[in-house]
Design an enzyme around this catalytic site. Structure first.
Site, short mmCIF file in Angstrom:
data_model
loop_
_atom_site.label_atom_id
_atom_site.label_comp_id
_atom_site.label_asym_id
_atom_site.label_seq_id
_atom_site.Cartn_x
_atom_site.Cartn_y
_atom_site.Cartn_z
N CYS A 1 0.84 -1.22 0.00
CA CYS A 1 0.00 0.00 0.00
C CYS A 1 0.87 1.26 0.00
CB CYS A 1 -0.91 0.01 1.22
SG CYS A 1 -2.05 -1.38 1.30
C1 BEZ Z 1 0.63 -4.63 1.86
O1 BEZ Z 1 0.14 -3.53 1.56
O2 BEZ Z 1 1.82 -4.84 1.76
C2 BEZ Z 1 -0.23 -5.73 2.37
C3 BEZ Z 1 -1.37 -5.43 3.09
C4 BEZ Z 1 -2.13 -6.48 3.57
C5 BEZ Z 1 -1.77 -7.79 3.30
C6 BEZ Z 1 -0.65 -8.07 2.54
C7 BEZ Z 1 0.13 -7.02 2.07
#
Ligand code: BEZ
Length: 211
Positions: free
Chosen positions: A45
């Site tokens: 994210c």
């Molecule tokens: C991420 O943004 O890296 C992420 C968020 C939730 C689960 C897996 C990855």
């Protein structure tokens, strides 16, 4: 009930990092890219929101506003923006919606319980100035999206809203377009004065009409 292409995007009031908004008023006469992401302070994210911020000028050139949503608190999102800007070399300006009671996420079907009960998946809704949903996408948490692709889709949506054409596989702004099957051969020369090519009776191309 899931939201489908052609549906009116439901309106809502939301707390954001830029204060309270009424979603339809926020969209105004613009296009809007509403995207959900799983959580603040997560790695994928962080890269996605940094890339969205770095491309915000390109979205603005297309009269499109960006807004994102997660089930986090506004104070956490504000602290996270500092990390995004630091690590992604960005200057994030668009609002992040705090949906800690999940009302908006549920309204838009952004929580997919068999993937996660607690976090939104990576949805994208492209909404036009009439508040109609023009594109939906859902990616899993483990796969970051391609924001350049969203710009390409906006180019296609805006072109095909105004001309009787569609855009072929991997089309990019400036390339040849496809004449809609509903257009009769005898109508083509009036509608497409730049010329056209008949590859098959159902596959007819013409230079991009607005270039
Ligand atoms: C991420 O943004 O890296 C992420 C968020 C939730 C689960 C897996 C990855």
């Amino acid at each position: 009930m899931s939201l489908l292409i052609g549906d009116t995007a439901p309106n809502f009031i939301a707390s954001t990092t830029k204060g309270e908004i009424n979603f339809h008023e926020y969209i105004g006469d613009s296009w809007c890219v509403l995207f959900s992401h799983p959580a603040s302070f997560t790695p994928v994210c962080t890269t996605e929101l940094g890339q969205a911020a770095n491309l915000e000028l390109e979205f603005k050139k297309r009269n499109a506003k960006i807004i994102t949503i997660s089930v986090d608190q506004t104070e956490d999102q504000i602290r996270w923006i500092e990390d995004i800007n630091e690590t992604q070399n960005s200057n994030l300006q668009f609002p992040l919606i705090s949906d800690s009671d999940r009302k908006i996420s549920d309204l838009y079907g952004m929580i997919h319980p068999n993937a996660s009960d607690t976090m939104t998946v990576r949805n994208v809704f492209i909404i036009d100035p009439f508040k109609k949903i023009r594109l939906t996408l859902a990616y899993p948490a483990s796969t970051g999206r391609n924001f350049v692709e969203l710009l390409r889709v906006l180019d296609s949506l805006q072109l095909t809203s105004n001309y009787k054409v569609a855009t072929p596989v991997d089309w990019k702004d400036g390339e040849d377009t496809i004449i809609l099957p509903a257009i009769k051969d005898e109508e083509i020369s009036n509608l497409f004065p730049k010329g056209h090519t008949v590859i098959k009776p159902y596959l007819r191309t013409t230079p991009q009409p607005n270039k």
